[in-house]
Motif scaffolding. Structure first.
Motif, PDB file in Angstrom:
ATOM      1  N   LYS A  80       0.914   5.349  -0.479  1.00 55.74           N
ATOM      2  CA  LYS A  80       0.396   6.724  -0.357  1.00 55.74           C
ATOM      3  C   LYS A  80       1.361   7.978  -0.553  1.00 55.74           C
ATOM      4  O   LYS A  80       2.201   7.672  -0.707  1.00 55.74           O
ATOM      5  CB  LYS A  80      -0.270   6.817   1.297  1.00 55.74           C
TER       6      LYS A  80
ATOM      7  N   GLU B 150      -9.563   5.553   2.787  1.00 57.66           N
ATOM      8  CA  GLU B 150      -8.729   5.970   1.556  1.00 57.66           C
ATOM      9  C   GLU B 150      -8.864   7.398   1.244  1.00 57.66           C
ATOM     10  O   GLU B 150      -8.345   7.946   0.610  1.00 57.66           O
ATOM     11  CB  GLU B 150      -9.259   4.781   0.449  1.00 57.66           C
TER      12      GLU B 150
ATOM     13  N   ASP C 298       0.849  -1.197   0.088  1.00 56.56           N
ATOM     14  CA  ASP C 298      -0.046  -0.027   0.018  1.00 56.56           C
ATOM     15  C   ASP C 298       0.987   1.300   0.037  1.00 56.56           C
ATOM     16  O   ASP C 298       1.799   1.366   0.811  1.00 56.56           O
ATOM     17  CB  ASP C 298      -0.917   0.099   1.386  1.00 56.56           C
TER      18      ASP C 298
ATOM     19  N   THR D  99       0.330   7.980   8.983  1.00 55.33           N
ATOM     20  CA  THR D  99      -0.093   6.502   9.063  1.00 55.33           C
ATOM     21  C   THR D  99      -1.392   6.517  10.174  1.00 55.33           C
ATOM     22  O   THR D  99      -2.310   5.654   9.920  1.00 55.33           O
ATOM     23  CB  THR D  99       0.954   5.572   9.595  1.00 55.33           C
TER      24      THR D  99
ATOM     25  N   LEU E 131      -9.642   0.555   6.330  1.00 49.62           N
ATOM     26  CA  LEU E 131      -8.759   1.506   5.956  1.00 49.62           C
ATOM     27  C   LEU E 131      -9.449   2.689   5.243  1.00 49.62           C
ATOM     28  O   LEU E 131     -10.215   2.491   4.465  1.00 49.62           O
ATOM     29  CB  LEU E 131      -7.816   1.015   4.826  1.00 49.62           C
TER      30      LEU E 131
ATOM     31  N   ARG F 237      -4.793   6.356   8.811  1.00 48.36           N
ATOM     32  CA  ARG F 237      -5.434   4.725   8.281  1.00 48.36           C
ATOM     33  C   ARG F 237      -6.550   4.244   9.384  1.00 48.36           C
ATOM     34  O   ARG F 237      -7.338   3.440   8.833  1.00 48.36           O
ATOM     35  CB  ARG F 237      -4.324   3.847   8.390  1.00 48.36           C
ATOM     36  N   TYR F 238      -6.602   4.604  10.415  1.00 51.18           N
ATOM     37  CA  TYR F 238      -7.555   4.434  11.173  1.00 51.18           C
ATOM     38  C   TYR F 238      -9.000   5.091  11.573  1.00 51.18           C
ATOM     39  O   TYR F 238      -8.524   6.231  11.817  1.00 51.18           O
ATOM     40  CB  TYR F 238      -6.779   3.968  12.678  1.00 51.18           C
TER      41      TYR F 238
END
Length: 473
Positions: free
Chosen positions: A319, A471, A317, A436, A469, A439-440
């Motif tokens: 980004k 997006e 993945d 990151t 996730l 993401r949650y």
């Protein structure tokens, strides 16, 4: 496999030419049927080979050591050794050590924040004890006592205590009259025993840790310890430890090559190799930490993603500001750090990620910088966590509810650092939220009242909803 198929097909065709009589019309279907069986057989063999090779790759990556007592796995990795080593030569530069009793992938870091976590080692002093035990094993080999593999725990403790007091940092000294230090060395020894590097010959470590009268333990090093010692570099460890313990550098990029400079020129490796190493060791490759490796990964995204999927069965993945490996649920058998909806610390960390997103979106907190990182202070985090506790605290376990907010927040910091969501706080109270964290997203949902089947009483149930996730970030 292709060569085998061609040889088999040729031999059948040749045999048919000698046996078939002119004008016979039933031979062609027989040839087609036989060729079809060969195609299926070759395809089946190829699939089996691919599945076995993938299993060997994953086992080598997710197990610290593969012992000969794990018969099937040991044979599998041995069978594919040259193919496995060739892949690592081309992508990671890591080497596979193997002997008659153990196989081990010797990993080298590219960053100082790997995402591997070992349940046996809980505190910094546990890792310090592990390092001292490796030093002790190496010292025995250098002094010619390497063949005398047995040692008493009391002798080991005396050596560690004596050597640790010779340093200038009083916090790093060990005193094994303290129960906490005795339990630290117990956990380090148990970790090495689990790896197969130690064998318990006589005695009970628990009794020694509890300071039972005249309690002592006899251990024996195995061949595995040689592999661990050969990869142990005290000078490198000392340089890195000094850097990561500097509170002024807590928020700085963690690229090992920049930290070491010219002290260890051998650490200068190609950017794409650094990308592979950081991805495999986890938890994330940040553009902030290694812009050169990240740019190289972006340029070769399709190639790396296909290789990762074919080799390990994992997904890549990528980004704008980071890249990471995505494993399917239940696939990871190794010590890879991840968040789950079951632990209280994990739940709090995910709730914090959701709240952080809301703070940034509303403009209450500053916008991310050019690397996607959000810079805040401990005061900001304290206020946010207090709000979360008031709102969701009743969903947490008894142990969490009995703790103070500051202690709980420290647990959240630790979890978020391990998973690669946060850096800090540093000595000045600054915290850096990594990209990151987007993401949650998590929340508790009230499911309403449900009738119990066994009685008339009603209860309210709460479930943790994890949409997966996000997006949109």
């Amino acid at each position: 496999m292709m060569e085998e198929r061609e040889v088999l097909t040729t031999s059948i065709d040749g045999g048919t030419d000698t046996l078939q009589e002119p004008g016979t019309e039933t031979a062609a279907p027989a040839i087609a049927t036989t060729a079809g069986r060969i195609d299926r057989m070759v395809t089946s063999r190829q699939r089996t080979y691919t599945a076995e090779l993938m299993k060997a790759h994953v086992a080598l990556m997710e197990r610290e050591v593969i012992l000969s007592k794990h018969i099937d796995l040991f044979r599998l990795v041995n069978r594919h050794y040259y193919t496995l080593q060739k892949w690592h030569d081309e992508n990671t530069g890591w080497r596979i050590q193997r002997s008659a009793t153990a196989i081990r992938l010797v990993r080298q870091l590219s960053a100082t924040t790997p995402g591997y976590l070992y349940d046996r080692l809980k505190e910094p002093r546990d890792f310090a004890c592990l390092t001292w035990i490796l030093w002790y094993a190496e010292n025995r080999q250098l002094t010619g006592r390497g063949n005398e593999q047995q040692f008493l725990l009391s002798q080991l403790a005396d050596q560690i205590q004596e050597q640790s007091t010779s340093g200038v940092d009083e916090d790093a000294t060990f005193d094994f009259r303290r129960p906490s230090d005795r339990y630290s060395i117990q956990r380090a020894l148990q970790y090495l025993e689990d790896l197969g590097a130690l064998q318990l010959v006589d005695g009970q470590t628990k009794e020694w840790a509890q300071q039972a009268e005249d309690a002592d333990v006899l251990y024996e090093f195995t061949d595995v310890i040689r592999s661990l010692v050969s990869a142990f570099n005290p000078q490198l460890l000392e340089v890195v430890a000094e850097y990561i313990n500097n509170e002024e550098k807590v928020l700085q990029p963690t690229l090992l090559q920049n930290i070491l400079g010219d002290l260890f020129p051998v650490m200068a490796i190609k950017p794409l190799v650094r990308a592979w190493r950081t991805l495999l060791l986890g938890p994330v490759l940040l553009r902030y930490d290694d812009p050169e490796a990240f740019a190289e990964l972006v340029e070769h995204t399709d190639e790396v993603a296909n290789d990762l999927l074919e080799t390990f069965g994992w997904l890549l993945d990528v980004k704008r500001d980071y890249a990471c490996i995505v494993r399917a649920s239940g696939m990871s058998s190794g010590p890879v750090t991840s968040l789950t909806p079951f632990g209280t610390s994990d739940q709090m960390a995910m709730l914090m990620c959701t709240a952080i997103r809301e703070q940034v979106s509303s403009g209450a907190w500053p916008r991310p910088d050019t690397y996607g990182c959000v810079h805040i202070t401990t005061e900001d985090m304290n206020a946010l966590f207090y709000t979360l506790r008031e709102r969701y605290g009743e969903n947490w376990g008894n142990e969490a509810r009995s703790k103070g907010s500051r202690s709980l927040l420290n647990d959240v910091y630790k979890k978020m650092r391990q998973v690669g969501l946060l850096r800090g706080p540093d000595g000045a109270g600054n915290v850096m939220i990594l990209p990151t964290a987007a993401r949650y997203s998590a929340s508790y949902e009230r499911a309403g009242q449900e009738q119990k089947l066994a009685g008339k009483s009603k209860s309210k149930s709460r479930t943790l909803t994890l949409p997966g996730l996000d997006e949109s970030a």
